[in-house]
Design an enzyme around this catalytic site. Structure first.
Site, PDB file in Angstrom:
ATOM      1  NE  ARG A 107      -0.242  35.059  -8.176  1.00  0.00           N
ATOM      2  CZ  ARG A 107       0.992  35.321  -8.589  1.00  0.00           C
ATOM      3  NH1 ARG A 107       2.013  34.701  -8.032  1.00  0.00           N
ATOM      4  NH2 ARG A 107       1.221  36.162  -9.568  1.00  0.00           N
TER       5      ARG A 107
ATOM      6  NE  ARG B  30       1.707  41.161  -6.596  1.00  0.00           N
ATOM      7  CZ  ARG B  30       1.424  40.384  -7.624  1.00  0.00           C
ATOM      8  NH1 ARG B  30       0.526  39.437  -7.519  1.00  0.00           N
ATOM      9  NH2 ARG B  30       2.013  40.565  -8.781  1.00  0.00           N
TER      10      ARG B  30
ATOM     11  CG  ASP C 291      -6.384  33.889  -7.122  1.00  0.00           C
ATOM     12  OD1 ASP C 291      -5.238  34.032  -6.667  1.00  0.00           O
ATOM     13  OD2 ASP C 291      -6.652  33.897  -8.336  1.00  0.00           O
TER      14      ASP C 291
ATOM     15  CE  LYS D 187       2.078  45.570  -8.885  1.00  0.00           C
ATOM     16  NZ  LYS D 187       3.037  44.727  -9.617  1.00  0.00           N
TER      17      LYS D 187
END
Ligand SMILES: *[C@@H]1O[C@H](CO)[C@@H](O)[C@H](O)[C@H]1NC(C)=O
Ligand SMILES: *[C@@H]1O[C@H](CO)[C@@H](O)[C@H](O)[C@H]1NC(C)=O
Length: 379
Positions: A178, A238, A156, A241
């Protein structure tokens, strides 16, 4: 006396220089008041070990990112054994090489400003993780890239997990495994994400169409997030999201070419969506099976928004996109105070403003800083 005069003069010059090299503009929105490393003397780390040391220690710092800091390969590569994941059921397992550094972001401490210089600031192969009570951090004008983009759990870029007073501004994120941004599950507190570029172009797409799926995920419990002036492009889901008892104010962002969904607002989240441009966005807002509350301003409900919030709300603009219609007034009536110094532009100005201002290398340029979504013009 003469000596004292010259000392004062040189101190003044020093601090003027320090200011010019530090953060541009001031935090606005929910994260207003965030000062990061404040007036610490800006300094440039020499290599990745010094950068990591300065980011993680407990000294207030203004850290200048004046070149690429490359973490790739610095801890060797590991093989991921996909067999340990139950994602693929009975499918055959395989192993693969990935960069170990990208899996865990650098644990940034409190009271830090991390500021790119010009368009040179790049952190490659490792993200930033702000957690466990970290407060008062500014990340500005830095490009975070190449976190094992070929693997879904590869890394991330920016993670918040138990924070407060965080301003992310003029950041660019590309090619991550990710999430480009993720908060949760602890409360992230007051956060502003502004003038940033989420570039979803990738050759390793979970949606198999060269668009990145895992873009922005707001899973913090009790977050108040201002999301403004950002450029979110070539994604497929997303984006964002949102779930878990949070407020998200998304205004003056430009979504372009999203083959899946932009918003997925799930239970307990309140989202106020206004003055944005959605262009070639397949599904501006996903119909979730357990939806949160959303108010997305249209020309027919603008007057409701104006009267409840006591200011002019801005209508969203959609072109070659799906529909966006949600007018849950409880979002407006429960809107928290403390989102300061915001100016919401008419959507007609947003595309040009975002393209001129969002991302790295665009601080204080001639590109219309007055249109940028900031409280005060960069110095
Ligand atoms: C950050 O700065 C504030 C204000 O000066 C101070 O109270 C706090 O202890 C600092 N945090 C850390 C972890 O040093
Ligand atoms: C949008 O994305 C599609 C699918 O990846 C691509 O074919 C197309 O060229 C893109 N359009 C623009 C304007 O970027």
């Amino acid at each position: 006396m003469a000596l004292r005069m010259s000392l004062v003069t040189s101190l003044t010059l020093l601090s003027a220089h320090a200011h010019a090299a530090g953060v541009s503009g001031t935090a606005f929105g929910f994260a207003s008041g965030t000062t990061g490393g404040s007036d610490a003397t800006p300094a440039t780390p020499s290599d990745i070990s010094q950068l990591s040391e300065w980011l993680t220690d407990s000294t207030p710092r203004v850290i200048l990112i004046d070149k690429e800091f490359n973490y790739l390969g610095s801890a060797g590569q590991n093989a991921i054994d996909l067999d340990s994941s139950d994602w693929c059921g009975d499918y055959p397992s395989t192993s693969c090489d990935y960069d170990k550094e990208a899996l865990n972001g650098i644990a940034v401490g409190s009271n830090k400003s991390i500021v790119g210089v010009g368009s040179a600031g790049v952190i490659r192969g490792k993200g930033l993780r702000l957690a466990n009570g970290v407060k008062n951090v500014i990340i500005q004008n830095v490009h975070i890239t190449e976190l094992n983009p070929q693997y879904i759990w590869g890394g991330d870029a920016i993670t918040l997990d138990g924070t407060d007073q965080i301003w992310i501004d003029h950041v660019k994120v590309s090619l991550v495994g990710r999430q480009m941004f993720v908060s949760g599950y602890e409360a992230s507190g007051k956060v502003t994400i502004s003038n940033s570029e989420f570039d979803g172009r990738t050759s390793w797409s979970a949606s198999c169409d060269d668009h990145h799926y895992w873009t922005v995920l707001g899973y913090g419990k009790d977050d108040q997030v201002t999301f403004a002036g950002n450029y979110i492009h070539h994604t497929s889901g997303r984006s964002p999201k949102l779930e878990f008892n949070s407020y998200w104010h998304a205004y003056n962002n430009y979504w372009h070419n999203n083959t899946g969904h932009a918003f997925d607002v799930v239970k307990e989240t309140k989202a106020l969506i206004e003055g944005n441009v959605f262009s070639e966005v397949n599904t501006p807002s996903e119909t979730d099976s357990s939806p949160g509350e959303t108010f997305a301003v249209t020309s027919s409900d603008k007057s409701t928004c104006d009267s409840i919030l006591g200011r002019a709300c801005a209508v969203n603009s959609l072109e070659s996109s799906g529909e966006l219609s949600a007018s849950d007034e409880s979002v407006l009536s429960s809107w928290p105070s403390g989102e300061s110094d915001i100016t919401v532009l008419d959507a007609s100005k947003v595309r040009a403003s975002v393209l001129a201002n969002a991302g790295v290398g665009k601080l204080g340029g001639s590109s219309g800083a007055s249109n940028a979504v900031t409280a005060s013009a960069p110095t």
